[in-house]
Design an enzyme around this catalytic site. Structure first.
Site, short mmCIF file in Angstrom:
data_model
loop_
_atom_site.label_atom_id
_atom_site.label_comp_id
_atom_site.label_asym_id
_atom_site.label_seq_id
_atom_site.Cartn_x
_atom_site.Cartn_y
_atom_site.Cartn_z
N ASP A 177 -15.68 -32.31 69.31
CA ASP A 177 -14.34 -32.19 68.76
C ASP A 177 -13.44 -33.18 69.50
O ASP A 177 -13.81 -33.76 70.51
CB ASP A 177 -13.84 -30.74 68.91
CG ASP A 177 -12.72 -30.41 67.93
OD1 ASP A 177 -12.16 -31.36 67.33
OD2 ASP A 177 -12.39 -29.23 67.76
N GLU B 206 -3.69 -25.39 64.48
CA GLU B 206 -4.26 -25.30 65.83
C GLU B 206 -3.31 -24.63 66.82
O GLU B 206 -2.59 -23.70 66.47
CB GLU B 206 -4.73 -26.69 66.29
CG GLU B 206 -5.81 -27.26 65.36
CD GLU B 206 -6.46 -28.52 65.89
OE1 GLU B 206 -6.94 -28.53 67.02
OE2 GLU B 206 -6.49 -29.52 65.13
C1 BGC Z 1 -9.99 -29.86 65.49
C2 BGC Z 1 -11.17 -30.00 64.58
C3 BGC Z 1 -11.01 -31.21 63.72
C4 BGC Z 1 -10.77 -32.43 64.57
C5 BGC Z 1 -10.56 -33.70 63.78
C6 BGC Z 1 -9.68 -31.13 66.22
O1 BGC Z 1 -8.50 -31.01 66.93
O2 BGC Z 1 -10.24 -28.83 66.44
O3 BGC Z 1 -11.34 -28.82 63.82
O4 BGC Z 1 -12.14 -31.39 62.92
O5 BGC Z 1 -9.62 -32.23 65.36
O6 BGC Z 1 -9.35 -33.72 63.16
C1 BGC Z 2 -4.96 -35.08 65.20
C2 BGC Z 2 -5.76 -33.93 64.71
C3 BGC Z 2 -6.38 -33.29 65.88
C4 BGC Z 2 -5.34 -32.94 66.94
C5 BGC Z 2 -6.01 -32.43 68.16
C6 BGC Z 2 -3.94 -34.61 66.19
O1 BGC Z 2 -3.16 -35.67 66.64
O2 BGC Z 2 -4.37 -35.71 64.13
O3 BGC Z 2 -6.76 -34.34 63.83
O4 BGC Z 2 -7.05 -32.16 65.45
O5 BGC Z 2 -4.55 -34.04 67.28
O6 BGC Z 2 -5.14 -32.13 69.18
#
Ligand code: BGC
Ligand code: BGC
Length: 568
Positions: free
Chosen positions: A313, A516
């Site tokens: 991830d 998130e």
């Molecule tokens: C998330 C994932 C996601 C990845 C790419 C991460 O922060 O936990 O679920 O696939 O970002 O965007």
């Molecule tokens: C990204 C996401 C990712 C996240 C993780 C964002 O800046 O665009 O895809 O999941 O950061 O912290």
């Protein structure tokens, strides 16, 4: 197949294999069977002709926001992604055509011939199509998983997966980081809506259905073929079980009990043929999953028999003790195959290369991980005639983005995902009634779509214009009402009675979108009281009410439920 996978894993694995319990001795006793099928021969042949540099690059996944096609040509990354906030050419709101154009540019860069007969391996693009191809303007947006779980309808989920796969293909992409098969156990967690259910059995069933919809069924002719993309079960494991629902936090407890809940969807996903599994940000009993050899290798490879790709991830490797985003051989040694390293890909690449050269990363482990990347590309047909993204059957079929049949499936999913908690006889609405729809949420498509919609967080500055194929709740009600002679007025955030007499008020209110950790909460109180006030004001006027709550999770709704005659 399963036995063979274990043998391969043990032949080259480190810590994990020694702790693998029953399976290891059995495997050690059996001579490793030689792989002879043509597919494996192709992988072995490619590996034998690849330089060390290009092998390492197969394990590095940068974000499109920090690489150009020239970087792809120079380094030959195995995979790339667009994170939730990255769109083509630095534009999160880029038109769909730009996605396909950029996919071609990266592809072309990746297949430029290399000197000395070294094979040029096409790049594989992954995206978070987590409720439809939801980063792309015009795509069909489906309910989030928490809503899909409420449908209890795996056949419908399969249709959603297939529709999503087609729309992904329209833009030239091959791989989605979905479905999330988290078992959310603390609804304060900001990702609760990505979880189908708190019930592991239901999550497993829905997750497998989504995987089958996205990929097709193993053995079927269209498996990973046209009309299908590669899926990812995520995040292995424990994401839904962190203390106090803190995103990326700590999971503690008896390992068998934790696995019975949070790992339960994985054997079912593996059985359904899932191509990749994403490691989770959380720790389990003090060890971050990205560096957890016994679980990432011993359990996942050994006991569960997964032989697909394990993808990291977003800088998850950087959270391992002793690691940074740009230096972390520990993750590879623990069993991770591909590093999601959005920005610091260059120093990570250089460090990995140095670590293979000085032997701190064994060559067998490198080859095993690269082999898995190649195998996925092979299964996707990327080595057969090397078809450019825009030349594939669904590519550029803009009519299939937000396709009417897909939207019909989405509409059915919305209907089946609604949960009716109370109804004092006001529903269904009787023919000829005069109703008022109130609440700004009724007229706010970005809010009803939630997080992971066009942008990572969703909502915010997004407008209806970014959801050209979507219908707001009030417009949806108007559409249906016109067929049953119900008169609809809209009242936004005041409890006005635009057209007396009014028989019923539908009050729509809810959470603002989030994604998130941004969605983590300390408690279950919904503090925005605008909906509650509207419900009470209509009640004071003697008008019955239906409360419609838009939410990524159950929240404390006693006051609203008590104030309304019906609650959805
Ligand atoms: C998330 C994932 C996601 C990845 C790419 C991460 O922060 O936990 O679920 O696939 O970002 O965007
Ligand atoms: C990204 C996401 C990712 C996240 C993780 C964002 O800046 O665009 O895809 O999941 O950061 O912290």
């Amino acid at each position: 197949m399963k036995r063979l996978a274990i043998a391969l894993a043990c032949g080259t694995m480190l810590a994990g294999c020694q702790t693998m319990g029953q399976t290891a001795p059995e495997v050690a006793a059996a001579p490793a069977p030689a792989r002879v099928d043509a597919g494996e021969q192709q992988i072995a042949d490619l590996l034998s002709r690849m330089s060390l540099e290009r092998k390492v690059a197969q394990l590095v996944m940068p974000d499109i926001g920090s690489i150009t096609p020239e970087d792809v040509e120079r380094y030959r990354f195995g995979t790339i992604l667009n994170g939730g906030n990255s769109g083509p050419y630095g534009d999160d709101l880029a038109p769909a055509e730009d996605w396909l154009k950029l996919a071609d540019e990266y592809w072309d860069a990746s297949v430029k011939p290399l000197p000395d007969g070294e094979p040029a391996i096409p790049v594989l693009w992954g995206t978070d199509a987590v409720h439809g191809h939801s980063n792309v303007i015009g795509a069909t947006i489906f309910p989030h998983n928490v809503g899909l779980g409420a449908t209890r309808d795996p056949d419908l989920i399969r249709l959603i997966g297939a529709a999503t796969a087609t729309e992904i293909e329209v833009t030239g992409i091959e791989w989605t980081f979905a479905p999330t098969v988290a078992v959310a156990r603390d609804d304060r967690w900001g990702r609760t809506y990505e979880s189908y259910s708190e019930d592991p059995g239901l999550v497993a069933q829905m997750g497998a259905a989504m995987i089958e919809g996205l990929q097709g069924s193993p053995g079927a002719e269209d498996f990973l073929g046209y009309g299908r993309v590669a899926a990812t079960a995520k995040h292995f494991f424990g994401d839904g079980g962190t203390e106090q629902g803190v995103d990326q936090g700590d999971v503690n407890g008896d390992l068998d009990e934790l696995m019975a809940i949070h790992a339960a969807p994985y054997p079912v996903a593996i059985e359904a043929g899932v191509s990749s599994i994403m490691a989770s940000f959380n720790s389990i009993n003090g060890t971050k999953m990205h560096g957890n050899g016994p679980l990432l290798t011993g359990e996942l490879r050994g006991n569960l028999g997964f032989d697909g790709l394990v993808v990291g991830d977003w800088n998850g490797h950087g959270q391992i003790e002793g690691c940074t985003n740009s230096d972390c051989r520990q993750a590879l040694l623990a069993g991770l195959d591909v590093y999601m390293v959005p920005e610091e890909w260059k120093p990570l690449y250089e460090n990995l290369l140095a670590q293979v050269r000085d032997g701190t990363i064994p060559m067998e482990r490198l080859d095993e991980a690269v082999g898995r990347v190649l195998r996925l590309k092979q299964q996707l047909g990327m080595f057969d005639g090397e078809v450019r993204p825009s030349e594939r059957p669904n590519a550029g079929r803009w009519d299939k983005l937000g396709f009417a049949p897909h939207r019909a499936v989405a509409r059915e999913a919305v209907a089946k995902s609604l949960v009716l908690l109370k109804n004092n006889g006001v529903l269904p609405i009787r023919e000829g009634a005069n109703i008022v729809v109130a609440g700004s949420a009724a007229n706010n498509i970005p809010q009803q779509a939630g997080g992971w919609s066009i942008t990572w967080q969703g909502g915010g500055d997004l407008t209806e214009a970014q959801f050209p194929n979507a219908t707001s709740i009030v417009d949806g009600i108007r559409e249906v009402a016109s067929q049953s002679k119900v008169n609809v007025a809209y009242a936004s955030d005041t409890a006005s009675v635009p057209r007396a007499p009014v028989d019923l008020a539908i009050v729509v209110f809810g959470e603002q979108p989030y994604a998130e950790f941004v969605g983590d909460r300390k408690d279950m109180v919904f503090r925005d009281e605008r909906g509650l006030e509207l419900l009470r004001e209509y009640k004071a006027k003697g008008i019955p009410t239906v409360a419609v709550f838009l939410s990524g999770r159950p929240l404390w709704m006693n006051r609203e439920i008590n104030a309304a005659d019906a609650f959805v």
